[in-house]
Design a protein around this motif. Structure first.
Motif, PDB file in Angstrom:
ATOM      1  N   PHE A  29      -1.407  -1.269  14.534  1.00  0.00           N
ATOM      2  CA  PHE A  29      -2.241  -0.367  13.553  1.00  0.00           C
ATOM      3  C   PHE A  29      -2.053   0.817  13.858  1.00  0.00           C
ATOM      4  CE2 PHE A  29      -5.785   0.928  11.123  1.00  0.00           C
ATOM      5  CZ  PHE A  29      -6.474   2.065  11.940  1.00  0.00           C
ATOM      6  N   SER A  30      -2.241   1.393  15.076  1.00  0.00           N
ATOM      7  CA  SER A  30      -1.911   2.631  15.675  1.00  0.00           C
ATOM      8  C   SER A  30      -0.860   3.327  15.342  1.00  0.00           C
ATOM      9  CB  SER A  30      -2.329   2.617  17.083  1.00  0.00           C
ATOM     10  OG  SER A  30      -1.154   2.160  17.874  1.00  0.00           O
ATOM     11  N   THR A  31       0.180   2.586  14.876  1.00  0.00           N
ATOM     12  CA  THR A  31       1.686   3.362  14.403  1.00  0.00           C
ATOM     13  C   THR A  31       1.865   3.027  13.003  1.00  0.00           C
ATOM     14  OG1 THR A  31       2.703   1.290  15.262  1.00  0.00           O
ATOM     15  CG2 THR A  31       2.514   2.995  16.726  1.00  0.00           C
ATOM     16  N   SER A  32       0.767   2.495  12.171  1.00  0.00           N
ATOM     17  CA  SER A  32       0.847   2.212  10.853  1.00  0.00           C
ATOM     18  C   SER A  32       0.316   3.498  10.168  1.00  0.00           C
ATOM     19  CB  SER A  32       0.458   0.923  10.479  1.00  0.00           C
ATOM     20  OG  SER A  32       1.093  -0.254  11.179  1.00  0.00           O
ATOM     21  N   HIS A  33       1.063   3.695   9.131  1.00  0.00           N
ATOM     22  CA  HIS A  33       0.527   4.628   8.023  1.00  0.00           C
ATOM     23  C   HIS A  33      -0.573   3.744   7.156  1.00  0.00           C
ATOM     24  CE1 HIS A  33       3.395   7.063   9.546  1.00  0.00           C
ATOM     25  NE2 HIS A  33       4.523   6.904   8.643  1.00  0.00           N
ATOM     26  N   MET A  34      -1.694   4.341   6.794  1.00  0.00           N
ATOM     27  CA  MET A  34      -2.744   3.469   6.164  1.00  0.00           C
ATOM     28  C   MET A  34      -3.210   4.131   4.808  1.00  0.00           C
ATOM     29  SD  MET A  34      -3.358   0.978   7.894  1.00  0.00           S
ATOM     30  CE  MET A  34      -4.678   0.426   7.273  1.00  0.00           C
ATOM     31  N   GLY A  35      -3.517   3.296   3.766  1.00  0.00           N
ATOM     32  CA  GLY A  35      -3.895   3.972   2.612  1.00  0.00           C
ATOM     33  C   GLY A  35      -5.022   3.264   1.844  1.00  0.00           C
ATOM     34  N   TRP A  36      -5.570   3.913   0.942  1.00  0.00           N
ATOM     35  CA  TRP A  36      -6.838   3.197   0.264  1.00  0.00           C
ATOM     36  C   TRP A  36      -6.066   3.065  -1.290  1.00  0.00           C
ATOM     37  CZ3 TRP A  36     -11.258   0.912   1.649  1.00  0.00           C
ATOM     38  CH2 TRP A  36     -11.843   1.593   2.887  1.00  0.00           C
ATOM     39  N   PHE A  37      -6.631   2.160  -1.987  1.00  0.00           N
ATOM     40  CA  PHE A  37      -5.951   1.800  -3.350  1.00  0.00           C
ATOM     41  C   PHE A  37      -7.147   1.155  -4.049  1.00  0.00           C
ATOM     42  CE2 PHE A  37      -1.505   1.916  -2.746  1.00  0.00           C
ATOM     43  CZ  PHE A  37      -1.379   1.757  -1.426  1.00  0.00           C
ATOM     44  N   ARG A  38      -7.428   1.369  -5.424  1.00  0.00           N
ATOM     45  CA  ARG A  38      -8.483   0.853  -6.120  1.00  0.00           C
ATOM     46  C   ARG A  38      -8.111   0.155  -7.333  1.00  0.00           C
ATOM     47  NH1 ARG A  38     -11.328   6.663  -8.160  1.00  0.00           N
ATOM     48  NH2 ARG A  38      -9.871   7.120  -9.659  1.00  0.00           N
ATOM     49  N   GLN A  39      -8.856  -0.742  -7.851  1.00  0.00           N
ATOM     50  CA  GLN A  39      -8.666  -1.621  -9.024  1.00  0.00           C
ATOM     51  C   GLN A  39      -9.863  -1.758  -9.973  1.00  0.00           C
ATOM     52  OE1 GLN A  39      -6.708  -5.510  -8.726  1.00  0.00           O
ATOM     53  NE2 GLN A  39      -5.902  -5.443 -10.701  1.00  0.00           N
ATOM     54  N   ALA A  40      -9.757  -1.057 -11.054  1.00  0.00           N
ATOM     55  CA  ALA A  40     -11.181  -0.981 -11.995  1.00  0.00           C
ATOM     56  C   ALA A  40     -10.707  -2.244 -12.991  1.00  0.00           C
ATOM     57  CB  ALA A  40     -11.070   0.301 -12.695  1.00  0.00           C
ATOM     58  N   PRO A  41     -11.985  -2.477 -13.524  1.00  0.00           N
ATOM     59  CA  PRO A  41     -11.923  -3.658 -14.447  1.00  0.00           C
ATOM     60  C   PRO A  41     -10.828  -3.543 -15.468  1.00  0.00           C
ATOM     61  CG  PRO A  41     -14.062  -3.342 -13.866  1.00  0.00           C
ATOM     62  CD  PRO A  41     -13.254  -2.163 -13.304  1.00  0.00           C
ATOM     63  N   GLY A  42      -9.716  -4.624 -15.698  1.00  0.00           N
ATOM     64  CA  GLY A  42      -9.061  -4.523 -16.599  1.00  0.00           C
ATOM     65  C   GLY A  42      -7.815  -3.635 -16.532  1.00  0.00           C
ATOM     66  N   LYS A  43      -7.797  -2.972 -15.250  1.00  0.00           N
ATOM     67  CA  LYS A  43      -6.614  -2.119 -14.971  1.00  0.00           C
ATOM     68  C   LYS A  43      -5.902  -2.469 -14.041  1.00  0.00           C
ATOM     69  CE  LYS A  43      -8.939   2.029 -17.064  1.00  0.00           C
ATOM     70  NZ  LYS A  43      -9.351   3.587 -16.725  1.00  0.00           N
ATOM     71  N   GLU A  44      -4.504  -1.818 -13.645  1.00  0.00           N
ATOM     72  CA  GLU A  44      -3.779  -2.036 -12.630  1.00  0.00           C
ATOM     73  C   GLU A  44      -4.253  -1.279 -11.173  1.00  0.00           C
ATOM     74  OE1 GLU A  44      -1.191  -4.464 -14.496  1.00  0.00           O
ATOM     75  OE2 GLU A  44      -0.665  -3.653 -12.542  1.00  0.00           O
ATOM     76  N   ARG A  45      -4.098  -1.964 -10.017  1.00  0.00           N
ATOM     77  CA  ARG A  45      -4.326  -1.318  -8.845  1.00  0.00           C
ATOM     78  C   ARG A  45      -3.614  -0.070  -8.721  1.00  0.00           C
ATOM     79  NH1 ARG A  45      -6.082  -5.479  -4.858  1.00  0.00           N
ATOM     80  NH2 ARG A  45      -4.098  -6.594  -5.611  1.00  0.00           N
ATOM     81  N   GLU A  46      -4.443   1.119  -8.374  1.00  0.00           N
ATOM     82  CA  GLU A  46      -3.677   2.275  -8.119  1.00  0.00           C
ATOM     83  C   GLU A  46      -3.895   2.918  -6.760  1.00  0.00           C
ATOM     84  OE1 GLU A  46      -5.573   5.270 -10.747  1.00  0.00           O
ATOM     85  OE2 GLU A  46      -7.493   5.015 -10.006  1.00  0.00           O
ATOM     86  N   PHE A  47      -2.978   3.856  -6.384  1.00  0.00           N
ATOM     87  CA  PHE A  47      -3.147   4.462  -5.246  1.00  0.00           C
ATOM     88  C   PHE A  47      -4.386   5.645  -5.550  1.00  0.00           C
ATOM     89  CE2 PHE A  47      -1.994   6.940  -1.541  1.00  0.00           C
ATOM     90  CZ  PHE A  47      -1.873   8.166  -1.955  1.00  0.00           C
ATOM     91  N   VAL A  48      -4.896   5.806  -4.026  1.00  0.00           N
ATOM     92  CA  VAL A  48      -6.141   6.729  -3.880  1.00  0.00           C
ATOM     93  C   VAL A  48      -5.530   7.690  -3.022  1.00  0.00           C
ATOM     94  CG1 VAL A  48      -8.581   7.039  -3.338  1.00  0.00           C
ATOM     95  CG2 VAL A  48      -7.923   5.203  -4.736  1.00  0.00           C
ATOM     96  N   ALA A  49      -5.592   7.183  -1.782  1.00  0.00           N
ATOM     97  CA  ALA A  49      -5.295   8.157  -0.488  1.00  0.00           C
ATOM     98  C   ALA A  49      -4.479   7.384   0.593  1.00  0.00           C
ATOM     99  CB  ALA A  49      -6.743   8.718  -0.008  1.00  0.00           C
ATOM    100  N   ALA A  50      -3.798   8.314   1.339  1.00  0.00           N
ATOM    101  CA  ALA A  50      -3.126   7.783   2.459  1.00  0.00           C
ATOM    102  C   ALA A  50      -3.190   8.660   3.600  1.00  0.00           C
ATOM    103  CB  ALA A  50      -1.566   7.707   2.099  1.00  0.00           C
ATOM    104  N   ILE A  51      -3.050   8.122   4.819  1.00  0.00           N
ATOM    105  CA  ILE A  51      -2.865   8.931   6.142  1.00  0.00           C
ATOM    106  C   ILE A  51      -1.827   8.497   7.154  1.00  0.00           C
ATOM    107  CG2 ILE A  51      -4.668   7.643   6.833  1.00  0.00           C
ATOM    108  CD1 ILE A  51      -6.088  10.043   8.351  1.00  0.00           C
ATOM    109  N   SER A  52      -1.149   9.446   7.581  1.00  0.00           N
ATOM    110  CA  SER A  52      -0.080   8.922   8.608  1.00  0.00           C
ATOM    111  C   SER A  52      -0.816   8.374   9.648  1.00  0.00           C
ATOM    112  CB  SER A  52       0.832   9.921   8.952  1.00  0.00           C
ATOM    113  OG  SER A  52       0.016  11.299   9.614  1.00  0.00           O
TER     114      SER A  52
END
Length: 118
Positions: A29-52
């Motif tokens: 974990f401590s060496t992994s870049h991490m991100g948040w994604f979201r999926q709204a009803p009826g839509k594709e999952r999308e990128f929200v934010a990322a941190i190194s």
């Protein structure tokens, strides 16, 4: 390998705030870049934010820039998403994941439901 469990979702009125948490397991974990994604009803999952891995590089989608803040605590294996000035269009299930660039690397956790009422 990194596994994630999201929490902190809920129902909030437009203009309100929520803070999501992501508890990650795995020795990398401590060496992994991490991100948040979201999926709204009826839509594709999308990128929200990322941190190194160090927190020194952060990226946001245009739709949340200036309203959301991603952060991490490597000592606790946690990633956070502070969401302010929420809009109804932010309603979605939010997920975190390790990322390569902006691409998720592993399977998805249960996610956290965020519902913003108008």
């Amino acid at each position: 390998q990194v596994q994630m469990v999201e929490s902190g979702g809920g129902l909030v009125q437009a203009g309100g705030s929520l803070r999501l948490s992501c508890a990650a397991s795995g020795r990398t974990f401590s060496t992994s870049h991490m991100g948040w994604f979201r999926q709204a009803p009826g839509k594709e999952r999308e990128f929200v934010a990322a941190i190194s891995w160090s927190g020194g590089t952060i990226d946001y989608s245009d739709s949340v820039k200036g309203r959301f803040t991603i952060s991490r605590d490597n000592a606790k294996n946690m990633v956070y998403l502070q969401m302010n000035t929420l809009k109804p269009e932010d309603t979605a299930v939010y997920y975190c994941n390790a990322v390569g660039g902006l691409t998720p690397l592993y399977g998805w956790g249960p996610g956290a439901q965020v519902t913003v009422s108008s």
